[in-house]
Design a protein around this motif. Structure first.
Motif, PDB file in Angstrom:
ATOM      1  N   GLY A  57      46.581 -75.973   2.712  1.00 34.59           N
ATOM      2  CA  GLY A  57      45.433 -75.121   2.460  1.00 34.59           C
ATOM      3  C   GLY A  57      45.439 -74.516   1.078  1.00 34.59           C
ATOM      4  O   GLY A  57      44.480 -73.851   0.683  1.00 34.59           O
ATOM      5  N   GLU A  97      43.261 -74.299   7.345  1.00 28.63           N
ATOM      6  CA  GLU A  97      43.132 -75.721   7.021  1.00 28.63           C
ATOM      7  C   GLU A  97      43.306 -76.569   8.276  1.00 28.63           C
ATOM      8  O   GLU A  97      42.596 -77.565   8.464  1.00 28.63           O
ATOM      9  CB  GLU A  97      44.177 -76.107   5.972  1.00 28.63           C
ATOM     10  N   CYS A 189      42.140 -80.983   1.079  1.00 26.89           N
ATOM     11  CA  CYS A 189      42.455 -79.559   0.949  1.00 26.89           C
ATOM     12  C   CYS A 189      41.167 -78.811   0.652  1.00 26.89           C
ATOM     13  O   CYS A 189      40.487 -79.097  -0.338  1.00 26.89           O
ATOM     14  CB  CYS A 189      43.480 -79.320  -0.157  1.00 26.89           C
TER      15      CYS A 189
END
Length: 405
Positions: A57, A97, A189
């Protein structure tokens, strides 16, 4: 006699090798075909050795881990000094994430309010707003290199640049709407905004594992391991699990016997065994408050030995963080955030079978803003009051006249 012998030798020379003499000529072995790989959301191969990786993340942290991402089957222990919550911020990025990618996120020791504080996703840049001429140049540059090495430009970029572009996973994924879209590439990401809150696509996106009160001679970690084992055993081989452990050993979350070496080290050893057993499905990230448990103690040293990666965050004092022009002028420009602490990489997950994964020698700092957590190299600023060195001008600067051969 000689004619028959010559005929037999010629017929044997034209016979296929590794084929039985008594076998039927039409009997052939079926070719072995590799099973088609299933594209998993948020997973991409490492540019180093091809092992599967996922994102933490935080793009700058992904670049520092050696594989342009967090290799599956590994754990990271984030140690933080002081009373700040920067390590918890990294955990929230890691959990957010996982939720966005559709992974199964397990959170230990906290309740639902912790999950409501996950940062929201910043809208991705649309491809149709890019200028046609710029898009054409980018496509031409992209065609010059092989697809396998497409992401190598971002590999290691975290040490030299804090603005690394996130990689793209081009497999079919589950989008934020929860529907399959094999034509739309998903981001590896994402960018998160700490001022926004993440909209949970499903009530079961986060699995909260409470710490139950047990007798003193019993381990408080045993129920956690049992829940995690059951979830891993019941899930399919394409389900990615993320275990988040905030502030392990903190008295606010754990009972007194949680810091017992026989309970804690057995818990970490069991987690390490699960990581090796489910090496393509499980990742673990946990934080440890160094204010209560310093690294000089033997228990923390054993915790580090049972962890694959060790990262220490050392926040600056408040006066330096808000303060002086010395820190601001050397480490950040007018458009960059001021550094808020030092980052020490004690150990990283092993690069490959050839070795690697040792501590990084570069001095690194981190800065946290509303939309990003950046880890970048730290450079000492010029001496305060030395305006010539800051501006790069002065009488001592060489000119074309001085440089003669």
């Amino acid at each position: 006699m000689n004619f028959m012998k010559l005929h037999l030798e010629r017929s044997m020379s034209f016979r296929k090798r590794n084929t039985g003499l008594s076998g039927h000529p039409l009997q052939t072995q079926a070719p072995t075909t590799a099973s088609s790989s299933v594209s998993i959301p948020g997973i991409q191969p490492s540019p180093v050795d091809g092992r599967l990786t996922t994102s933490t993340g935080t793009s700058s942290l992904d670049n520092l881990l050696g594989h342009s991402g967090f290799a599956l089957g590994n754990s990271i222990l984030i140690e933080e000094g002081g009373t700040t919550e920067y390590g918890t911020t990294l955990l929230r990025y890691f959990a957010a994430e996982g939720v966005v990618q559709g992974h199964k996120v397990h959170v230990v020791g906290v309740a639902e309010p912790w999950g409501r504080e996950l940062p929201g996703v910043v809208g991705a840049v649309r491809q149709d707003v890019v200028k046609p001429e710029a898009k054409t140049v980018a496509e031409k540059d992209r065609m010059k290199i092989a697809w396998r090495y497409e992401r190598l430009g971002d590999f290691g970029a975290g040490r030299s640049s804090a603005r690394a572009a996130p990689a793209v996973n081009r497999g079919p994924t589950l989008g934020t709407s929860g529907k399959d879209d094999p034509t739309t590439p998903s981001m590896f990401c994402h960018t998160f905004d700490l001022s926004k809150r993440l909209a949970m696509p499903d009530s079961k996106s986060l699995d909260y594992i409470p710490i139950r009160s047990v007798l003193e001679h019993m381990s408080p970690y045993q129920p956690i391991l049992q829940v995690l084992r059951d979830q891993l055993a019941l899930s399919s081989s394409t389900t990615i699990h993320r275990l988040v452990v905030p502030n392990i050993l903190s008295p606010a979350l754990y009972p007194a016997n949680a810091s017992s070496p026989q309970h804690l080290l057995q818990f970490l050893s069991s987690l390490r065994a699960l990581l090796r057993q489910y090496s393509t499905q499980l990742t673990i990230m946990m934080t440890l408050p160094l204010m209560l448990f310093p690294r000089s103690t033997g228990l923390i040293r054993w915790m580090e030995l049972l962890s694959d990666g060790i990262i220490e965050l050392s926040p600056f004092p408040y006066s330096i963080d808000t303060g002086s022009t010395t820190t601001t002028s050397g480490s950040a420009t007018g458009q960059e955030e001021k550094p808020q602490g030092m980052v020490k990489i004690h150990r990283l997950p092993v690069f490959s079978e050839k070795g690697g994964g040792g501590a990084l020698g570069d001095d690194l700092v981190f800065s946290v803003s509303r939309r990003k957590f950046v880890i970048k190299p730290f450079n000492l600023p010029p001496v305060e009051g030395d305006t010539e060195a800051q501006r790069g001008e002065g009488e001592g600067r060489p000119t074309k006249v001085d440089i003669e051969f």
